[in-house]
Design an enzyme around this catalytic site. Structure first.
Site, PDB file in Angstrom:
ATOM      1  N   GLU A  24       0.962  -1.276  -0.166  1.00  0.00           N
ATOM      2  CA  GLU A  24       0.085   0.088  -0.088  1.00  0.00           C
ATOM      3  C   GLU A  24       0.986   1.339  -0.011  1.00  0.00           C
ATOM      4  O   GLU A  24       0.518   2.212  -0.693  1.00  0.00           O
ATOM      5  CB  GLU A  24      -0.849   0.015   1.270  1.00  0.00           C
ATOM      6  N   ASP A  25       1.928   1.333   0.828  1.00  0.00           N
ATOM      7  CA  ASP A  25       2.686   2.508   1.058  1.00  0.00           C
ATOM      8  C   ASP A  25       3.896   2.740   0.396  1.00  0.00           C
ATOM      9  O   ASP A  25       4.704   3.667   0.439  1.00  0.00           O
ATOM     10  CB  ASP A  25       2.622   2.878   2.743  1.00  0.00           C
TER      11      ASP A  25
END
Ligand code: MN
Length: 725
Positions: A88-89
């Site tokens: 996600e990051d």
């Protein structure tokens, strides 16, 4: 009510923390190299990123991994925890994870990763979609949910660092509504309590502070009187005298659990007495019952508080005996008595399924009935909003346990009826449920089931769900299934209606029925099938004239007819309406509130189409509804909007003592609780009592309940309740 036993050694270097985590694990299956590899990928990926607290981001995945390791989860779960935010990051791709750690880890990481491309969605919609995705991944592998819960737990532990107060509140509410109950279902109680307590601290810090003060007070008092350690010694010595080896430890209830009890029982903090709690751990099952007998012999027990979860374990596998006794100084003391094996299961919950050397019996993930129920809701709900709403309902609240004729246990929400039971057994049984026997006696389908009831369903192939069932059923599974069956029924009706109207107009134009022409029209319109087209005509979404003129452009214009249906007339109501905040109605419908049941915001409601008048709103438990049982076409599903600008009239029946000043006491109490009295009628006057109907303007259900609770404390009031026809 657990000890917060995970004390973390103060290690500051991230890599040392991971090494310590590996070392503390007694699981010989663990391969330290794979875990360290996962740590390195996460550390590189998150390099330079910071949490809102200012700490390096990597400390978050490590904390999540530590939570899972403390529950003795397996290597893949710990690796997933370390990697749960990288996709996600960071720039790390899921393919890379799959190549390095295999398909299982990649699938789990994918399961906890939020969906991309939802930028245009509202935060509620995003929340619902992501939750849906999580549940689908959890259905394949329950470990995904454990990782997600550990993730949420750490996010709650650090939530005070989030800068936006509304975001802190939203996340806290979501935690209380969904994630804490899920942790409870998985048997990870300390996670549940930890999440609840942090959420409570955000949502109601004042209430939490005053409860903490009360806990301190009671503890100090107990210490002054006898010393809580001496209560502990008293229990240990007593059991030892009878040759039972027991380890007794004190526990403190969490502020949130105390607050929840105050809310549920409508009692004040000073009325909360049983804050002291002890846990007695003995060798085996016979010792549990022996210890119980000895303790009850010495200390008087509080009636109704003995629960034997050994012979009837909770759904998550939890076993223990719970009881409350009166201590040496008249204080109430809660006791949990369990064997060592039971304690182990209770401490790690569902994680026991993966834990090394878990000898405690634990349900297979597929046996988690609630998970199957959520999946069932997912399959049948009309949209993600309905799914999330029903899941929240499913997750909250108490349960009753009932038995099938074969002796299988079913857990249903409190207030459930035979219809809920029928749907819990099988959808087909629910759909064709015609009657029920409870404890071998024929009983109405509205009967509320009690703990221990034996229920048998009588089916009939010709029976199908009818709208009243929505209001009899309490479980989300049954409600969603019934709503779906009704949608299909309604569509079938619309389809018939649409087809008839289309045919009538064709005939008026002297045109023959022509399947080919209709299909040709559909192929170039938004309607994929002729059924869709007719259903749309039936629902007045499209005019049949328009279609016929499109099909036969050379037709003479035909004199326009008014749609005869009630709905259409309601549409065209000219009178400007006050904007009532009820979901599920078409704008400008004329709404009135039933005088039989006085519906107010917060109650379950439904609307009945009343010819010429619009719709009338009833509460779903109103007996008047029986009159419409066989008229499904007149029912509309509605619900209150959460915000209301108006006040609503509720009627109560108060029985007051016949003495001077009684009525004055009553009206004063109502006034003090912020209620505005609209009308007072004496119903029956007896020598000792008067029965009085009082109509009060209130904001909603919570408000009237508060007024009633207040009235019950007034000396002049014998009893008091909502009055409905
Ligand atoms: Mn995270």
């Amino acid at each position: 009510m657990e000890n917060f036993s995970e004390t973390k050694a103060p290690i500051h270097d991230p890599e040392d923390r991971v090494k310590a985590l590996i070392q503390q694990s007694s699981d010989p299956r663990i391969n330290p190299q794979r875990i360290l590899k996962a740590f390195q990928i996460a550390q590189q990926g998150h390099a330079g990123q910071k949490r809102h607290s200012g700490e390096p981001y990597i400390l978050h995945p490590i904390a999540v991994a530590e939570s899972l390791a403390a529950k003795r989860m397996d290597e893949d779960s710990i690796i997933t925890a370390l990697l749960h935010d990288v996709v996600e990051d960071t720039s790390v791709k899921i393919q890379h994870i799959e190549k390095t750690f295999g398909a299982d880890v990649a699938r789990m990481v994918g399961g906890v990763t939020k969906l991309g491309q939802l930028r245009n969605y509202s935060s509620e919609k995003r929340q619902a979609e992501n939750f849906r995705k999580l549940i689908i991944a959890t259905a394949r592998d329950l470990r995904v949910l454990l990782v997600k819960l550990a993730d949420r737990r750490h996010n709650m532990q650090t939530i005070q660092h989030l800068p936006l107060p509304e975001k802190r509140l939203r996340i806290s509410r979501e935690t209380l509504e969904i994630y804490a109950p899920l942790a409870q279902r998985l048997g990870v109680h300390d996670w549940m309590q930890d999440m609840e307590d942090h959420a409570f601290n955000q949502i109601n810090p004042d209430a939490r502070a005053s409860i903490m003060a009360r806990i301190d007070f009671i503890q100090n008092q107990a210490k002054m009187m006898s010393g809580s350690t001496s209560i502990q010694n008293a229990f240990t010595n007593l059991l030892q005298k009878h040759n039972i080896e027991a380890s007794v430890s004190g526990r403190i209830k969490t502020p949130y659990s105390i607050w929840a009890k105050m809310q549920k029982k409508h009692i004040g903090l000073e009325q909360i007495t049983d804050i002291l709690a002890f846990r007695v751990i003995v060798e085996d099952v016979p010792a549990c019952y022996m210890a119980l007998g000895i303790l009850h012999q010495q200390f008087q027990n509080v009636p109704g508080r003995l629960k034997d979860y050994i012979s009837l374990p909770k759904i998550n596998g939890y076993q223990s005996i719970h009881t409350v006794v009166i201590g040496p100084h008249q204080e109430r003391i809660e006791l949990q008595i369990r064997s060592k094996d039971m304690h182990e299961t209770a401490e790690i919950g569902a994680a026991a399924h993966w834990a090394y050397k878990a000898h405690a019996p634990i349900a297979e993930p597929s046996n988690y009935r609630w998970l199957r129920q959520i999946l069932d809701i997912l399959e049948n709900a009309s949209g993600v909003d309905e799914f999330l709403e029903h899941t929240k309902i499913e997750m909250s609240g108490e349960q009753v346990f009932v038995f099938s004729p074969k002796g299988e246990v079913y857990d249903l929400p409190k207030g459930a009826t035979p219809i809920d039971f029928a749907y819990a057994v099988h959808t087909d049984i629910g759909d064709h449920c015609a009657g029920a026997r409870i404890n071998a006696r024929i009983a109405p389908l509205r009967t509320t089931l009690q703990n221990g009831d034996q229920v048998e369903i009588i089916t009939n192939p010709n029976t199908q769900p009818n709208p009243t069932w929505t209001y009899i059923a309490k479980s989300s599974k049954a409600r969603v299934r019934i709503a779906r069956a009704l949608r299909i029924q309604k569509r079938d009706q619309m389809l018939d209606l649409g087809k008839t109207r289309f045919e009538q107009i064709l005939r008026a134009h002297n045109q023959p029925w022509d399947d080919e022409a209709i299909k040709a029209y559909c192929s170039q319109s938004q309607y994929t099938t002729t059924e869709d087209l007719f259903a749309a005509i039936g629902a007045s979404m499209i005019s049949p004239h328009k279609i016929i003129h499109a099909m036969y452009p050379n037709l003479k214009p035909f004199q326009k007819q008014r749609h005869p249906s009630v709905i259409k007339r309601l549409f065209q109501s000219e009178k400007p309406q006050p904007k009532m905040k009820i979901r599920g109605l078409i704008d400008n419908m004329v709404i009135s509130f039933a005088k039989c049941c006085f519906p107010i915001p917060g109650e379950n409601i439904c609307a009945i189409i009343t010819t010429g008048k619009g719709v009338t709103i009833h509460t779903t438990d109103c007996r008047e509804l029986d009159k419409f049982a066989d008229m499904p076409q007149r029912w509309i599903d509605v619900e209150w909007e959460s915000q209301q600008d108006h006040l609503f009239v509720a009627r109560i029946l108060a029985v007051i003592f016949n003495r001077p000043g009684s009525l004055n006491d009553v009206t004063t109490a109502i006034f003090q609780a912020g209620g505005n009295i609209m009308d007072v009628k004496f119903n029956n006057r007896h020598a000792d009592f008067h029965e009085v109907f009082i109509d009060i303007e209130v904001k909603g259900l919570e408000h009237i309940n508060k007024i009633i609770a207040g009235l019950k404390n007034v000396k002049s009031v014998h009893s008091c309740r909502r009055q409905k026809a």
